[in-house]
Design an enzyme around this catalytic site. Structure first.
Site, PDB file in Angstrom:
ATOM      1  N   ARG A 226       0.870  -1.190   0.000  1.00 38.75           N
ATOM      2  CA  ARG A 226       0.000   0.000   0.000  1.00 38.75           C
ATOM      3  C   ARG A 226       0.892   1.221   0.000  1.00 38.75           C
ATOM      4  O   ARG A 226       1.800   1.331   0.832  1.00 38.75           O
ATOM      5  CB  ARG A 226      -0.906   0.041   1.237  1.00 38.75           C
ATOM      6  CG  ARG A 226      -1.484   1.439   1.466  1.00 38.75           C
ATOM      7  CD  ARG A 226      -2.534   1.528   2.532  1.00 38.75           C
ATOM      8  NE  ARG A 226      -3.763   0.896   2.122  1.00 38.75           N
ATOM      9  CZ  ARG A 226      -4.934   1.095   2.719  1.00 38.75           C
ATOM     10  NH1 ARG A 226      -5.033   1.916   3.740  1.00 38.75           N
ATOM     11  NH2 ARG A 226      -6.008   0.480   2.285  1.00 38.75           N
TER      12      ARG A 226
ATOM     13  N   HIS B 120      -7.515   0.753  -6.152  1.00 38.36           N
ATOM     14  CA  HIS B 120      -7.735   0.026  -4.895  1.00 38.36           C
ATOM     15  C   HIS B 120      -8.457  -1.292  -5.231  1.00 38.36           C
ATOM     16  O   HIS B 120      -9.626  -1.476  -4.882  1.00 38.36           O
ATOM     17  CB  HIS B 120      -8.561   0.906  -3.949  1.00 38.36           C
ATOM     18  CG  HIS B 120      -8.530   0.470  -2.514  1.00 38.36           C
ATOM     19  ND1 HIS B 120      -7.777  -0.605  -2.067  1.00 38.36           N
ATOM     20  CD2 HIS B 120      -9.175   0.967  -1.409  1.00 38.36           C
ATOM     21  CE1 HIS B 120      -7.959  -0.744  -0.761  1.00 38.36           C
ATOM     22  NE2 HIS B 120      -8.801   0.184  -0.344  1.00 38.36           N
TER      23      HIS B 120
ATOM     24  N   GLN C 164     -10.339  -3.614  -2.639  1.00 43.82           N
ATOM     25  CA  GLN C 164     -11.599  -2.991  -2.211  1.00 43.82           C
ATOM     26  C   GLN C 164     -12.722  -3.348  -3.194  1.00 43.82           C
ATOM     27  O   GLN C 164     -13.856  -3.624  -2.802  1.00 43.82           O
ATOM     28  CB  GLN C 164     -11.419  -1.465  -2.140  1.00 43.82           C
ATOM     29  CG  GLN C 164     -12.680  -0.708  -1.736  1.00 43.82           C
ATOM     30  CD  GLN C 164     -13.016  -0.880  -0.270  1.00 43.82           C
ATOM     31  OE1 GLN C 164     -12.163  -0.724   0.590  1.00 43.82           O
ATOM     32  NE2 GLN C 164     -14.259  -1.219   0.028  1.00 43.82           N
TER      33      GLN C 164
ATOM     34  N   ASP D 200     -16.825   8.340  -1.044  1.00 46.69           N
ATOM     35  CA  ASP D 200     -15.524   8.163  -0.379  1.00 46.69           C
ATOM     36  C   ASP D 200     -15.137   9.535   0.183  1.00 46.69           C
ATOM     37  O   ASP D 200     -15.763  10.559  -0.148  1.00 46.69           O
ATOM     38  CB  ASP D 200     -14.494   7.663  -1.426  1.00 46.69           C
ATOM     39  CG  ASP D 200     -13.117   7.340  -0.836  1.00 46.69           C
ATOM     40  OD1 ASP D 200     -12.981   7.276   0.394  1.00 46.69           O
ATOM     41  OD2 ASP D 200     -12.169   7.161  -1.636  1.00 46.69           O
TER      42      ASP D 200
ATOM     43  N   CYS E 268     -16.141   2.843   1.126  1.00 46.19           N
ATOM     44  CA  CYS E 268     -14.997   1.968   1.418  1.00 46.19           C
ATOM     45  C   CYS E 268     -14.534   2.092   2.867  1.00 46.19           C
ATOM     46  O   CYS E 268     -13.897   1.188   3.394  1.00 46.19           O
ATOM     47  CB  CYS E 268     -13.854   2.279   0.458  1.00 46.19           C
ATOM     48  SG  CYS E 268     -13.383   4.017   0.439  1.00 46.19           S
TER      49      CYS E 268
ATOM     50  N   ARG F 186     -13.945  -7.497   2.958  1.00 50.35           N
ATOM     51  CA  ARG F 186     -12.538  -7.258   2.578  1.00 50.35           C
ATOM     52  C   ARG F 186     -11.696  -8.496   2.889  1.00 50.35           C
ATOM     53  O   ARG F 186     -10.841  -8.895   2.111  1.00 50.35           O
ATOM     54  CB  ARG F 186     -11.964  -6.045   3.342  1.00 50.35           C
ATOM     55  CG  ARG F 186     -12.615  -4.691   3.062  1.00 50.35           C
ATOM     56  CD  ARG F 186     -12.422  -4.246   1.637  1.00 50.35           C
ATOM     57  NE  ARG F 186     -11.026  -4.296   1.221  1.00 50.35           N
ATOM     58  CZ  ARG F 186     -10.068  -3.426   1.590  1.00 50.35           C
ATOM     59  NH1 ARG F 186     -10.372  -2.391   2.343  1.00 50.35           N
ATOM     60  NH2 ARG F 186      -8.819  -3.552   1.166  1.00 50.35           N
TER      61      ARG F 186
HETATM   62  N1  NVA Z   1      -9.599   7.465  -1.268  1.00 51.62           N
HETATM   63  C1  NVA Z   1      -9.271   6.999   0.059  1.00 51.62           C
HETATM   64  C2  NVA Z   1      -9.574   5.548   0.194  1.00 51.62           C
HETATM   65  C3  NVA Z   1      -9.301   4.970   1.555  1.00 51.62           C
HETATM   66  C4  NVA Z   1      -9.617   3.513   1.651  1.00 51.62           C
HETATM   67  C5  NVA Z   1      -7.805   7.283   0.334  1.00 51.62           C
HETATM   68  O1  NVA Z   1      -6.976   7.036  -0.536  1.00 51.62           O
HETATM   69  O2  NVA Z   1      -7.506   7.781   1.431  1.00 51.62           O
HETATM   70  N1   CP Z   2     -11.133   0.743   2.896  1.00 51.17           N
HETATM   71  C1   CP Z   2      -9.852   0.644   3.285  1.00 51.17           C
HETATM   72  O1   CP Z   2      -8.940   0.379   2.505  1.00 51.17           O
HETATM   73  O2   CP Z   2      -9.666   0.848   4.606  1.00 51.17           O
HETATM   74  P1   CP Z   2      -8.255   0.986   5.357  1.00 51.17           P
HETATM   75  O3   CP Z   2      -7.627   2.263   4.872  1.00 51.17           O
HETATM   76  O4   CP Z   2      -8.593   1.012   6.805  1.00 51.17           O
HETATM   77  O5   CP Z   2      -7.406  -0.201   4.982  1.00 51.17           O
END
Ligand code: NVA
Ligand code: CP
Length: 335
Positions: free
Chosen positions: A106, A133, A136, A229, A270, A315
């Protein structure tokens, strides 16, 4: 269907049939877990979990799924490795590839996870980048399929920043599965031309329709799934909150808006979500801008229509399917 040895970097790399296969496998593993049927198909395997951004769901999903499969995990947090600071991604990939059977990443640009995959020599799984993602998406598709019984022809409307990881990925996921996708936001937040073109190309063969709209009431008519989101994603500077609130405020998912969706519409997110003042950021935004919620109201988030916690739970099952399918041949797990 044999996905052994494959990376899982973005849904664009997977066919509709392969995605369906992963969903079926996830459903199967979910049932096994519910019935407490052991499924330690990857006993003694090792996974590295690299997180350059924070996480609750993704990290826990990888860890729990790995342990259910009999695997061990090593977690590398943003400050605990040399990655990118003292050692290149290509070098790190070759080191970890010698020790681990699979690597989750990540972080920031998609090209980082693509480089990791190029050099690792073992499957690499994308746990979120700026652009995509994909794990997800599997959870979201499984949740929608569980709720409606099928995916094809379902209408998903996404409100908010549609040019980032969740928005881009949802558009591709819908195109692949023959679902109709609408991104609704200020035109500045429409997805980039390249990903839109890719989605249109896929849509032409799956019967999916892709729309980019600015008017929320137009967009939500007939929606089966309403999705949003956060307005500011991880890694973006705090200074952009004011601009985002100004430009995306109109796209908040409210009860009034939900009432205009299809009769049986569900709400998805998400997570994490800003729907009340129970977070440090939520409080700060309230003090600065007077908002008690952001992308979704607490009323919608807590409503009967909201499936956000089922979605979060999925998930784990879907990530388990990805690890199993890419680390083992189907005959070893009874497929
Ligand atoms: N768009 C958000 C998704 C988090 C799961 C981010 O990148 O912070
Ligand atoms: N939705 C998601 O990816 O959550 P986290 O950032 O907690 O992993």
């Amino acid at each position: 269907m044999d996905l052994y040895g494959r990376h899982f970097l973005k849904l664009l790399d997977y066919s509709s049939e392969e995605i369906e296969y992963l969903l079926d496998l996830a459903a199967d593993l979910k049932e096994k877990k519910a019935k407490r049927i052991p499924h330690r198909y990857l006993e003694g395997y090792q996974a590295a979990l690299i997180f350059e951004k924070t996480s609750t769901r993704t990290r826990c999903s990888f860890e729990v799924a790995a342990h259910d499969l009999g695997m061990d995990t090593t977690y590398l947090d943003p400050s605990a490795s040399q990655l990118g600071k003292k050692e290149s991604i290509a070098d790190t990939a070759r080191v970890l590839g010698k020790m681990f059977d699979g690597i989750e990443y990540r972080g920031f640009e998609q090209k980082r996870v693509e480089t990791l995959a190029k050099y690792a020599g073992v499957p690499v799984w994308n746990g979120l980048t700026n652009e995509y993602h994909p794990t997800q998406m599997l959870a979201d598709l499984l949740t929608i399929r569980e709720h409606f019984g099928s995916l094809k022809g379902k209408k998903l409307v996404y409100f908010g920043d549609a040019r980032y990881n969740t928005g881009n990925s949802l558009m591709i996921a819908c195109a692949k599965m023959g679902m109709h996708y609408t991104a609704c936001c200020h035109h500045k937040y429409f997805p980039g031309a390249e990903v839109v073109q890719a989605a249109h190309q896929i849509a032409a063969s799956t019967g999916s329709k892709i729309r980019l709209l600015e008017d929320p009431e137009d967009a939500i008519r007939g929606a089966d799934v309403v999705y949003t989101d956060v307005w500011v994603s991880m890694g973006e500077p705090a200074e952009i909150w004011a601009e985002r609130i100004r430009e995306l405020g109109r796209y908040k998912v409210t009860k009034e808006l939900m009432d205009k969706a299809g009769q049986n519409a569900i709400f998805m997110h998400c997570l994490p979500a800003f729907h009340d003042l129970e977070t440090a950021t939520g409080k700060q935004i309230y003090e600065q801008f007077g908002l008690t919620d952001m992308e979704v109201t607490d009323e919608v988030f807590e409503s009967e229509q909201s499936v956000v916690f089922e979605e979060a739970g999925n998930r784990m099952h879907t990530i388990k399917a990805v690890m199993l399918a890419t680390l083992a041949h189907p005959e070893t797990y009874g497929k």
